[in-house]
Each structure stands twice: as structure tokens, then as C-alpha cells.
Scaffold this motif. Structure first.
Motif, PDB file in Angstrom:
ATOM      1  N   ARG A  61       0.845  -1.199   0.000  1.00 12.26           N
ATOM      2  CA  ARG A  61       0.000   0.000   0.000  1.00 12.26           C
ATOM      3  C   ARG A  61       0.875   1.241   0.000  1.00 12.26           C
ATOM      4  NH1 ARG A  61      -4.916  -0.541   3.105  1.00 12.26           N
ATOM      5  NH2 ARG A  61      -5.194   1.622   2.505  1.00 12.26           N
ATOM      6  N   PRO A  62       1.229   1.739  -1.183  1.00 15.22           N
ATOM      7  CA  PRO A  62       2.116   2.919  -1.260  1.00 15.22           C
ATOM      8  C   PRO A  62       1.568   4.145  -0.546  1.00 15.22           C
ATOM      9  CG  PRO A  62       1.758   1.962  -3.428  1.00 15.22           C
ATOM     10  CD  PRO A  62       0.861   1.238  -2.474  1.00 15.22           C
ATOM     11  N   ASP A  63       0.246   4.287  -0.490  1.00 13.34           N
ATOM     12  CA  ASP A  63      -0.327   5.436   0.205  1.00 13.34           C
ATOM     13  C   ASP A  63      -0.033   5.373   1.701  1.00 13.34           C
ATOM     14  OD1 ASP A  63      -2.029   3.187   0.317  1.00 13.34           O
ATOM     15  OD2 ASP A  63      -3.766   4.439   0.783  1.00 13.34           O
ATOM     16  N   LEU A  64      -0.161   4.182   2.289  1.00  7.70           N
ATOM     17  CA  LEU A  64       0.155   4.039   3.714  1.00  7.70           C
ATOM     18  C   LEU A  64       1.650   4.210   3.963  1.00  7.70           C
ATOM     19  CD1 LEU A  64      -2.087   1.054   4.861  1.00  7.70           C
ATOM     20  CD2 LEU A  64      -2.491   3.502   5.135  1.00  7.70           C
ATOM     21  N   ARG A  65       2.452   3.672   3.058  1.00  6.18           N
ATOM     22  CA  ARG A  65       3.905   3.807   3.198  1.00  6.18           C
ATOM     23  C   ARG A  65       4.303   5.285   3.170  1.00  6.18           C
ATOM     24  NH1 ARG A  65       6.387   0.384  -0.951  1.00  6.18           N
ATOM     25  NH2 ARG A  65       5.660   2.013  -2.322  1.00  6.18           N
ATOM     26  N   SER A  66       3.715   6.035   2.256  1.00 11.60           N
ATOM     27  CA  SER A  66       4.001   7.461   2.168  1.00 11.60           C
ATOM     28  C   SER A  66       3.541   8.189   3.430  1.00 11.60           C
ATOM     29  CB  SER A  66       3.314   8.042   0.939  1.00 11.60           C
ATOM     30  OG  SER A  66       3.461   9.423   0.892  1.00 11.60           O
ATOM     31  N   TYR A  67       2.374   7.816   3.940  1.00 11.27           N
ATOM     32  CA  TYR A  67       1.865   8.452   5.153  1.00 11.27           C
ATOM     33  C   TYR A  67       2.794   8.178   6.337  1.00 11.27           C
ATOM     34  CZ  TYR A  67      -1.174   9.873   8.934  1.00 11.27           C
ATOM     35  OH  TYR A  67      -1.675  10.502  10.045  1.00 11.27           O
ATOM     36  N   GLU A 109      -4.781   3.268   8.994  1.00 10.36           N
ATOM     37  CA  GLU A 109      -5.594   3.418   7.782  1.00 10.36           C
ATOM     38  C   GLU A 109      -6.612   4.537   7.937  1.00 10.36           C
ATOM     39  OE1 GLU A 109      -7.096  -0.553   7.414  1.00 10.36           O
ATOM     40  OE2 GLU A 109      -5.499  -1.116   6.016  1.00 10.36           O
ATOM     41  N   ALA A 117      -4.755   7.861   7.777  1.00 15.42           N
ATOM     42  CA  ALA A 117      -4.275   8.105   6.421  1.00 15.42           C
ATOM     43  C   ALA A 117      -5.433   8.509   5.514  1.00 15.42           C
ATOM     44  CB  ALA A 117      -3.572   6.875   5.876  1.00 15.42           C
ATOM     45  N   ASN A 118      -6.580   7.853   5.663  1.00 10.90           N
ATOM     46  CA  ASN A 118      -7.743   8.222   4.848  1.00 10.90           C
ATOM     47  C   ASN A 118      -8.192   9.644   5.137  1.00 10.90           C
ATOM     48  OD1 ASN A 118      -7.899   5.822   3.458  1.00 10.90           O
ATOM     49  ND2 ASN A 118      -9.333   4.894   4.890  1.00 10.90           N
ATOM     50  N   TYR A 142      -5.586  12.024   3.534  1.00 11.04           N
ATOM     51  CA  TYR A 142      -5.683  12.095   2.073  1.00 11.04           C
ATOM     52  C   TYR A 142      -7.066  12.522   1.577  1.00 11.04           C
ATOM     53  CZ  TYR A 142      -1.123   9.865   1.764  1.00 11.04           C
ATOM     54  OH  TYR A 142       0.214   9.593   1.861  1.00 11.04           O
ATOM     55  N   ARG A 147     -10.138  11.017   2.047  1.00 13.65           N
ATOM     56  CA  ARG A 147     -10.929   9.908   1.525  1.00 13.65           C
ATOM     57  C   ARG A 147     -12.126   9.546   2.389  1.00 13.65           C
ATOM     58  NH1 ARG A 147      -5.861   6.170   0.862  1.00 13.65           N
ATOM     59  NH2 ARG A 147      -4.765   7.281  -0.777  1.00 13.65           N
TER      60      ARG A 147
END
Length: 85
Positions: A12-18, A40, A43-44, A47, A49
């Protein structure tokens, strides 16, 4: 950090970035891997979401479209007569 948590972050690149932007999560996940759901959720929210954020984004887009339509209507009514000099 446990291998399953590392695998999740890799998948999950989004979580990794967060996590990279918020390094305190490295410590939290190393100590308590069950906090992945909290990660999660944060992070949501970060971002944009979450449902309220999505609804607000749609409302803003619709407002912009309505404003553009009003501007077009105004341009058609004033532009039809043409410039008078």
C-alpha cells in the motif's frame, strides 16, 4: 517491525508514504501491530478519503459548475446584442 506490517506497507504505497511523513507510526506499529486500522483511518482522513470529505469535494465541484453555467448565461444574454458604439 514485523514482516506482515512491512509487507502491508510495501503493498500500500499510500500508507507507506503516510508513515514516512509521520514517523511516529513506525514506533506505534513496531510496538502494537494491531493499530493498522488506526493508521488506515488517519491516512484516509489525511488524504481526504472520508465520506464527509468526498461529499464536500463534490459540493465544491458542483458549485463551480453552477457558477460557470451562470457566467455562460450572462455572457449569452449580453453577447447576443453585440457591442453598440
Amino acid at each position: 517491525m514485523r514482516a506482515d506490517v512491512q509487507r502491508l506497507l510495501y503493498e500500500r504505497p499510500d500508507l507507506r508514504s503516510y508513515v514516512r511523513q509521520h514517523p511516529n507510526w513506525y514506533r506505534k506499529l513496531s510496538r502494537d501491530p494491531s493499530q493498522i486500522s488506526m493508521l488506515e483511518k488517519e491516512a484516509n482522513q489525511f488524504y481526504g478519503r472520508t465520506l464527509p470529505q468526498r461529499v464536500e469535494k463534490v459540493q465544491n465541484s458542483l458549485g463551480l459548475v453552477m457558477m460557470m453555467m451562470e457566467m455562460l448565461k450572462m455572457g449569452q444574454t449580453t453577447g447576443a446584442a453585440g457591442p453598440s458604439q
